[in-house]
Enzyme design. Sequence first.
Site, PDB file in Angstrom:
ATOM      1  N   THR A   7       0.810  -1.198   0.000  1.00  0.00           N
ATOM      2  CA  THR A   7       0.000   0.000   0.000  1.00  0.00           C
ATOM      3  C   THR A   7       0.853   1.261   0.000  1.00  0.00           C
ATOM      4  O   THR A   7       2.035   1.221   0.298  1.00  0.00           O
ATOM      5  CB  THR A   7      -0.944   0.034   1.219  1.00  0.00           C
ATOM      6  OG1 THR A   7      -1.968   0.970   0.972  1.00  0.00           O
ATOM      7  CG2 THR A   7      -0.226   0.392   2.492  1.00  0.00           C
ATOM      8  N   LYS A  39      -8.663   2.146   1.868  1.00  0.00           N
ATOM      9  CA  LYS A  39      -7.773   2.168   3.033  1.00  0.00           C
ATOM     10  C   LYS A  39      -7.800   3.491   3.782  1.00  0.00           C
ATOM     11  O   LYS A  39      -7.043   3.682   4.714  1.00  0.00           O
ATOM     12  CB  LYS A  39      -6.341   1.864   2.588  1.00  0.00           C
ATOM     13  CG  LYS A  39      -6.226   0.532   1.862  1.00  0.00           C
ATOM     14  CD  LYS A  39      -4.867   0.381   1.243  1.00  0.00           C
ATOM     15  CE  LYS A  39      -4.876  -0.734   0.227  1.00  0.00           C
ATOM     16  NZ  LYS A  39      -3.630  -0.773  -0.525  1.00  0.00           N
ATOM     17  N   GLY A  51      -5.968   6.820   7.549  1.00  0.00           N
ATOM     18  CA  GLY A  51      -5.565   5.855   6.538  1.00  0.00           C
ATOM     19  C   GLY A  51      -4.604   4.866   7.152  1.00  0.00           C
ATOM     20  O   GLY A  51      -3.941   5.174   8.138  1.00  0.00           O
ATOM     21  N   ALA A 166       2.756   4.939  -7.761  1.00  0.00           N
ATOM     22  CA  ALA A 166       2.213   3.746  -8.423  1.00  0.00           C
ATOM     23  C   ALA A 166       3.056   3.317  -9.614  1.00  0.00           C
ATOM     24  O   ALA A 166       3.120   2.129  -9.940  1.00  0.00           O
ATOM     25  CB  ALA A 166       0.772   4.000  -8.856  1.00  0.00           C
ATOM     26  N   CYS A 169       6.450   1.778  -7.366  1.00  0.00           N
ATOM     27  CA  CYS A 169       6.292   0.724  -6.364  1.00  0.00           C
ATOM     28  C   CYS A 169       5.398  -0.394  -6.890  1.00  0.00           C
ATOM     29  O   CYS A 169       4.243  -0.146  -7.247  1.00  0.00           O
ATOM     30  CB  CYS A 169       5.699   1.301  -5.081  1.00  0.00           C
ATOM     31  SG  CYS A 169       5.426   0.056  -3.802  1.00  0.00           S
ATOM     32  N   THR A 172       1.876  -0.906  -5.200  1.00  0.00           N
ATOM     33  CA  THR A 172       0.972   0.242  -5.212  1.00  0.00           C
ATOM     34  C   THR A 172       0.351   0.374  -6.599  1.00  0.00           C
ATOM     35  O   THR A 172       1.041   0.220  -7.595  1.00  0.00           O
ATOM     36  CB  THR A 172       1.765   1.533  -4.885  1.00  0.00           C
ATOM     37  OG1 THR A 172       2.377   1.381  -3.606  1.00  0.00           O
ATOM     38  CG2 THR A 172       0.880   2.757  -4.881  1.00  0.00           C
TER      39      THR A 172
END
Length: 181
Positions: A7, A39, A51, A166, A169, A172
């Site tokens: 995440t 989340k 979060g 994103a 990673c 993500t």
Amino acid sequence: MRPFHGTTVLCVRREGKVVLASDGQVTLDKTVMKSTARKVRRLAEGSVLAGFAGATADAFQLFELFEKKLKEHARSLPRAAVELAKQWRTDRFLRRLEALLVVADREHVLVVSGAGDVLEPDVVPGGAVAAVGSGAPYALAAARALLAHSTLAARPLVEESMKLAAEICIYTNANLTVEEL
């Protein structure tokens, strides 16, 4: 604090706005189990954003406990966060929970851990920023750079930072949930 895979959660406060976002990916080992998880959420009748990074069931329990602490301490975010961290660290059952929380209201942005940490990020030029999760370093770096070198409002700044995280990673994705105060 140990990094959690699966995440990225990012919070930015800029020009009176607070924006908290997370990606939607849930990863189990090397498999994406879900791509649209939520989340982040609003607590305390919408006045607090929270979060999590970590185990989902643990996070839901922590959200419930944190909301109780907010009620007990008249919605004082710092006081509720300290009380949550103390209980999380000392309670035999809670001690086993694996998660990190980012909590924010209009005045404060805090990171809370089970090790007893309640960290308020440094104010950087343009605002404040905090991030947790496996993509946190990427989102944090992007947000700090955009805070210092752009005039983007808080929400588009968070969205761009999360998009960059994103792209880098593998834990993500770009399916964002965004909450704003």
